[in-house]
Scaffold this active site. Structure first.
Site: not given
Ligand code: 13P
Length: 248
Positions: A10-12, A93, A95, A163, A169, A209, A230-231
């Site tokens: 997930n590149w956000k 998600h 977010e 999640e 993050g 993470s 994510g990251g």
């Molecule tokens: P991180 O891997 O950066 O913690 O993000 C997780 C996430 O929200 C994937 O959708």
């Protein structure tokens, strides 16, 4: 249980054209047929180019509108996503729930729209730190995911991503025992609401993470069928070790 692993990035709100080389590199590493599915969900603006940069690789989106079309300024329909080559979309998600006030019902409606438009879906759930510390994480997340599922729950076309919000993050991964407990509880609740076969075939991903260093331990758990990353999905150097951990 013969569930295929799914590792989704997930590149956000990260990524411009100059980052597409990472998609190509990730797609090449994912290519070997080994029982693991890999996808990367990029910003809307990159979908079409990412599909071109990685032929045959699954590119996804990070949100979709619940309506097929209409007066929805700034929104994107499932048909539009499919039109540029997206094959999967993330809905619900944390977010989006936090920043855009999306509810379980909104999430379910988006999942319905995605499926109707020919996209597979990853439906997200997860508790806040307050809920975890109050000892209500399992009950809260199970209620949340059941209320967020589309009308037709087909494990061939969807996955669930657990999640924990406090793990996203932050570098904090949930305790292995907590992950195992939550994934088993989600599967048990799915069995109760949607039958044993649906529950047995549903892929339940962990997110929060996930890195190359902790992926193998997570993937060794019986009810963890992959990850939403994510990251560490932003570069091939960080994402490929996670894909490799799923292969092993
Ligand atoms: P991180 O891997 O950066 O913690 O993000 C997780 C996430 O929200 C994937 O959708």
């Amino acid at each position: 249980m013969a569930r295929r692993m799914l590792v989704a990035g997930n590149w956000k709100m990260h990524g411009v054209r100059s980052d597409l080389g990472e998609i190509t590199a990730i797609s090449m590493a994912a290519e070997t047929e080994n029982g693991t599915d890999v996808a990367v969900c990029v910003p809307f603006t990159l979908i079409e180019r990412a599909v071109a940069a990685a032929p045959g690789f699954v590119i996804g989106a990070q949100d979709v509108h619940a309506s097929a079309k209409g007066a929805h300024t700034g929104d994107i329909s499932a048909a539009m996503l499919a039109d540029v080559g997206a094959e999967i979309v993330i809905v619900g998600h944390s977010e989006r729930r936090a920043a855009h006030h999306e509810t379980n019902a909104d999430t379910a409606a988006k999942a319905d729209a995605a499926l109707a438009g020919g996209l597979d879906v990853i439906v997200c759930c997860g508790e806040s730190l307050e809920v975890r510390e109050a000892g209500k994480a399992v009950a809260t997340v199970c209620d949340q995911i059941i209320a967020s599922l589309p009308g037709t729950v087909d494990p061939a076309r969807m996955a669930i991503a657990y999640e924990p919000i406090w793990a996203i993050g932050t570098g904090k991964v949930a305790q292995p025992s907590d992950v195992a407990e939550m994934h088993a509880a989600i599967r048990a609740r799915l069995a109760k609401e949607h039958g044993d076969e649906t529950a047995a075939n549903m892929r339940i991903l962990y997110g929060g993470s996930v890195k190359g260093e902790n992926a193998a331990e997570l993937f060794a758990m019986e009810d963890v069928d992959g990850a939403l990353v994510g990251g560490a999905s932003l570069t091939a150097a960080q994402f490929v070790p996670i894909i490799d951990a799923a292969k092993n």
